[in-house]
Design an enzyme around this catalytic site. Sequence first.
Site, PDB file in Angstrom:
ATOM      1  N   SER A 131       0.603  -1.290  -0.181  1.00  9.95           N
ATOM      2  CA  SER A 131      -0.547  -0.043  -0.122  1.00  9.95           C
ATOM      3  C   SER A 131       0.698   1.215   0.450  1.00  9.95           C
ATOM      4  O   SER A 131       1.245   1.044  -0.512  1.00  9.95           O
ATOM      5  CB  SER A 131      -0.978   0.235   1.456  1.00  9.95           C
ATOM      6  OG  SER A 131      -2.074   1.082   1.009  1.00  9.95           O
ATOM      7  N   ASP A 228      -9.420  -4.092  -5.715  1.00 10.86           N
ATOM      8  CA  ASP A 228      -8.897  -3.126  -4.949  1.00 10.86           C
ATOM      9  C   ASP A 228      -8.650  -1.604  -6.088  1.00 10.86           C
ATOM     10  O   ASP A 228      -8.608  -1.470  -6.765  1.00 10.86           O
ATOM     11  CB  ASP A 228      -7.431  -3.118  -5.207  1.00 10.86           C
ATOM     12  CG  ASP A 228      -6.587  -2.567  -4.206  1.00 10.86           C
ATOM     13  OD1 ASP A 228      -7.174  -1.239  -3.918  1.00 10.86           O
ATOM     14  OD2 ASP A 228      -5.265  -2.843  -3.904  1.00 10.86           O
ATOM     15  N   HIS A 258      -7.983  -4.439  -1.400  1.00 11.41           N
ATOM     16  CA  HIS A 258      -6.837  -3.877  -1.248  1.00 11.41           C
ATOM     17  C   HIS A 258      -6.533  -4.775   0.789  1.00 11.41           C
ATOM     18  O   HIS A 258      -7.716  -4.876   1.302  1.00 11.41           O
ATOM     19  CB  HIS A 258      -7.184  -2.418  -0.823  1.00 11.41           C
ATOM     20  CG  HIS A 258      -6.158  -1.492  -0.230  1.00 11.41           C
ATOM     21  ND1 HIS A 258      -5.010  -1.196  -1.461  1.00 11.41           N
ATOM     22  CD2 HIS A 258      -5.186  -1.043   0.934  1.00 11.41           C
ATOM     23  CE1 HIS A 258      -4.013  -0.565  -1.255  1.00 11.41           C
ATOM     24  NE2 HIS A 258      -4.264   0.000  -0.230  1.00 11.41           N
TER      25      HIS A 258
END
Length: 303
Positions: A131, A228, A258
Amino acid sequence: MATPTVVSWEQVSVPTPSGPLSARVYRPGTASPQGWLVWAHGGSWRAGSAQDWHGATAELARHSGFGVVSVDYRLAPDVRHPAMVEDILSALTWAGEQPGGPAGARSTAASSASSAAATCAPPVLAVGGDSAGGTLAASAALVCRDRGVPLAAQVLAYPPLDPRCAAASYHRFPDMFPTAAYLTAAWEDYRHPGRPVAADGTRIHSTPFEATDLRGLAPAVMATGDLDPVGDDVHHYGRLLRAAGVHVALREFRQTGHGAFLQPGRGPGGHPEASMRGWLGLALRRITVRNDPATLPSPSSWS
């Protein structure tokens, strides 16, 4: 090389220009680890810690055969870019100075000359993150290229890369985390106006999308999920890297949103490829150990 089953860890202090930086070092239970992987955790540049990511990074060390340095880099709003990238770069410098590889191997009187030479050789270095940490890792890889610091790989799990959050995937899944509104606010907290330059004159990008030249970057291992919102950013960066002649291994996980790096594999006794962190570890091994077919991800998992 067989996948190690035991991983040990310790808390360390990494020196940086701004003061000591806390990190966790994970060592796979192998006689000859592959090198160091400096890892930046996720958390939208505002949250997260090496402790919170303990299980995921330990498993990454186990599957990759690398020693993993999980960095407690400074967070927004206390600091802004480029502080976070600088912390990752300091951890890479620290890792590159460690003798004998991540397992701390030592030569003995009985060791062969070749073993002693291998022990003294600089370790293989890689950088990675998930991320927001993936964004930092990709930006650090650019600095390493510009400074002539060799990297074996950059390992990027679903990094958000566009501060505008303009890609179609952000709107295709408007209710999935992270939303465009959430990430836009996170980008504003993370980035500093202007174009930061290090003391040696090296440009420090807040995202690789700012870079005009991607040639010569380290091979990229990339993963995202088909649900995502940042997925289009990942695919677009993969295409840009390939166009620049950079080797890219990119996998999209099905029915996955995610944060999948933090999730273990599905079901007991499943193959490591079933989890994103397992696949990333094996993929890193694949591009750094050319002659280890027994431990490589299956060809069908590569794009």
